[in-house]
Write a protein that holds these residues in place. Structure first.
Motif, PDB file in Angstrom:
ATOM      1  N   VAL A   1      43.951  47.842  53.740  1.00  0.00           N
ATOM      2  CA  VAL A   1      43.956  48.671  52.529  1.00  0.00           C
ATOM      3  C   VAL A   1      44.578  47.895  51.369  1.00  0.00           C
ATOM      4  O   VAL A   1      44.085  47.945  50.235  1.00  0.00           O
ATOM      5  N   HIS A   2      45.644  47.145  51.645  1.00  0.00           N
ATOM      6  CA  HIS A   2      46.298  46.334  50.615  1.00  0.00           C
ATOM      7  C   HIS A   2      45.325  45.301  50.037  1.00  0.00           C
ATOM      8  O   HIS A   2      45.226  45.142  48.812  1.00  0.00           O
ATOM      9  N   ILE A   3      44.614  44.621  50.903  1.00  0.00           N
ATOM     10  CA  ILE A   3      43.663  43.613  50.444  1.00  0.00           C
ATOM     11  C   ILE A   3      42.524  44.273  49.672  1.00  0.00           C
ATOM     12  O   ILE A   3      42.128  43.800  48.591  1.00  0.00           O
ATOM     13  N   LEU A   4      42.002  45.379  50.179  1.00  0.00           N
ATOM     14  CA  LEU A   4      40.913  46.077  49.515  1.00  0.00           C
ATOM     15  C   LEU A   4      41.318  46.574  48.127  1.00  0.00           C
ATOM     16  O   LEU A   4      40.588  46.381  47.148  1.00  0.00           O
ATOM     17  N   THR A   5      42.489  47.183  48.026  1.00  0.00           N
ATOM     18  CA  THR A   5      42.928  47.678  46.719  1.00  0.00           C
ATOM     19  C   THR A   5      43.237  46.524  45.761  1.00  0.00           C
ATOM     20  O   THR A   5      43.034  46.654  44.560  1.00  0.00           O
ATOM     21  N   SER A   6      43.681  45.393  46.297  1.00  0.00           N
ATOM     22  CA  SER A   6      43.904  44.219  45.446  1.00  0.00           C
ATOM     23  C   SER A   6      42.590  43.708  44.876  1.00  0.00           C
ATOM     24  O   SER A   6      42.530  43.283  43.714  1.00  0.00           O
TER      25      SER A   6
ATOM     26  N   LEU B   1      37.089  35.439  47.851  1.00  0.00           N
ATOM     27  CA  LEU B   1      37.505  34.118  48.318  1.00  0.00           C
ATOM     28  C   LEU B   1      39.001  33.887  48.115  1.00  0.00           C
ATOM     29  O   LEU B   1      39.626  33.161  48.890  1.00  0.00           O
ATOM     30  N   ASP B   2      39.572  34.487  47.068  1.00  0.00           N
ATOM     31  CA  ASP B   2      41.015  34.369  46.842  1.00  0.00           C
ATOM     32  C   ASP B   2      41.807  34.988  47.980  1.00  0.00           C
ATOM     33  O   ASP B   2      42.912  34.539  48.295  1.00  0.00           O
ATOM     34  N   ALA B   3      41.248  36.032  48.593  1.00  0.00           N
ATOM     35  CA  ALA B   3      41.930  36.727  49.689  1.00  0.00           C
ATOM     36  C   ALA B   3      41.725  36.028  51.030  1.00  0.00           C
ATOM     37  O   ALA B   3      42.450  36.309  51.979  1.00  0.00           O
ATOM     38  N   ILE B   4      40.757  35.102  51.102  1.00  0.00           N
ATOM     39  CA  ILE B   4      40.455  34.433  52.364  1.00  0.00           C
ATOM     40  C   ILE B   4      40.956  32.996  52.386  1.00  0.00           C
ATOM     41  O   ILE B   4      41.553  32.550  53.367  1.00  0.00           O
ATOM     42  N   ILE B   5      40.713  32.277  51.310  1.00  0.00           N
ATOM     43  CA  ILE B   5      41.046  30.848  51.255  1.00  0.00           C
ATOM     44  C   ILE B   5      42.365  30.667  50.503  1.00  0.00           C
ATOM     45  O   ILE B   5      42.460  31.020  49.326  1.00  0.00           O
ATOM     46  N   PRO B   6      43.375  30.104  51.144  1.00  0.00           N
ATOM     47  CA  PRO B   6      44.672  29.921  50.478  1.00  0.00           C
ATOM     48  C   PRO B   6      44.600  28.956  49.294  1.00  0.00           C
ATOM     49  O   PRO B   6      43.861  27.971  49.310  1.00  0.00           O
ATOM     50  N   LEU B   7      45.365  29.276  48.261  1.00  0.00           N
ATOM     51  CA  LEU B   7      45.616  28.419  47.100  1.00  0.00           C
ATOM     52  C   LEU B   7      44.405  28.167  46.209  1.00  0.00           C
ATOM     53  O   LEU B   7      44.374  27.174  45.486  1.00  0.00           O
ATOM     54  N   VAL B   8      43.396  29.055  46.194  1.00  0.00           N
ATOM     55  CA  VAL B   8      42.275  28.878  45.280  1.00  0.00           C
ATOM     56  C   VAL B   8      42.296  29.892  44.134  1.00  0.00           C
ATOM     57  O   VAL B   8      41.511  29.777  43.206  1.00  0.00           O
TER      58      VAL B   8
ATOM     59  N   ARG C   1      48.495  33.839  40.120  1.00  0.00           N
ATOM     60  CA  ARG C   1      49.592  33.594  41.058  1.00  0.00           C
ATOM     61  C   ARG C   1      49.118  32.893  42.336  1.00  0.00           C
ATOM     62  O   ARG C   1      49.201  33.461  43.435  1.00  0.00           O
ATOM     63  N   PRO C   2      48.624  31.676  42.197  1.00  0.00           N
ATOM     64  CA  PRO C   2      47.996  31.005  43.345  1.00  0.00           C
ATOM     65  C   PRO C   2      48.916  30.787  44.541  1.00  0.00           C
ATOM     66  O   PRO C   2      48.459  30.881  45.683  1.00  0.00           O
ATOM     67  N   LEU C   3      50.197  30.516  44.315  1.00  0.00           N
ATOM     68  CA  LEU C   3      51.096  30.296  45.444  1.00  0.00           C
ATOM     69  C   LEU C   3      51.259  31.567  46.267  1.00  0.00           C
ATOM     70  O   LEU C   3      51.112  31.554  47.493  1.00  0.00           O
TER      71      LEU C   3
ATOM     72  N   LEU D   1      49.831  32.196  49.985  1.00  0.00           N
ATOM     73  CA  LEU D   1      50.663  32.534  51.144  1.00  0.00           C
ATOM     74  C   LEU D   1      50.165  33.808  51.814  1.00  0.00           C
ATOM     75  O   LEU D   1      50.130  33.910  53.046  1.00  0.00           O
ATOM     76  N   GLY D   2      49.764  34.773  50.998  1.00  0.00           N
ATOM     77  CA  GLY D   2      49.226  36.018  51.550  1.00  0.00           C
ATOM     78  C   GLY D   2      47.913  35.796  52.284  1.00  0.00           C
ATOM     79  O   GLY D   2      47.693  36.355  53.359  1.00  0.00           O
TER      80      GLY D   2
END
Length: 136
Positions: free
Chosen positions: A67-72, A83-90, A94-96, A100-101
């Motif tokens: 739910v957190h990822i979906l609402t984001s 892709l921001d939610a799947i691939i780190p640092l892209v 707030r890329p860092l 990390l998330g």
């Protein structure tokens, strides 16, 4: 009148609330997992209760994380893409922190998937995945 429309939306609040509760539940899940591995014995609590509680808290945490990822993704404030939610640092926003998330979510998905197919993988692979996620 224009200022009345400026400010956090319901999605903004839901994103932060589900993220916070997910973090607390994941912390509890790790503590219960450690207690289960350490064979913690509490008065009146058989070991299967700790194991079941660990499993249920973990499932609830994963649900709230979803739910957190979906609402984001749906909240236009940060402009987060799939892709921001799947691939780190892209991410550009707030890329860092998003990196990390994304990394943590990827690890949790790996732990969940290996737990689902645990009987087919063998105990060693499943345990190694759990310890890798724990160490990271």
């Amino acid at each position: 009148m224009l200022l009345a429309n400026v400010g956090p939306t319901a999605l903004w609040y839901l994103t932060r609330a589900t993220g916070t509760v997910s973090l607390l539940l994941l912390t509890a899940s790790v503590a219960l997992g450690i207690a289960n591995v350490g064979r913690l014995k509490a008065a009146g609590w058989p070991r299967f209760v700790v194991e079941g509680l660990h499993r249920n808290v973990s499932l609830l945490a994963l649900t709230l994380l979803g739910v957190h990822i979906l609402t984001s993704l749906l909240d236009p404030f940060a402009g987060i893409h799939v892709l921001d939610a799947i691939i780190p640092l892209v991410a550009t926003y707030r890329p860092l922190w998003l990196g990390l998330g994304a990394f943590a979510a990827d690890l949790l998905i790996a732990v969940a998937l290996t737990s689902i197919v645990r009987r087919h993988l063998g105990h060693g692979v499943w345990r190694a995945t759990h310890w890798l996620a724990y160490l990271c």
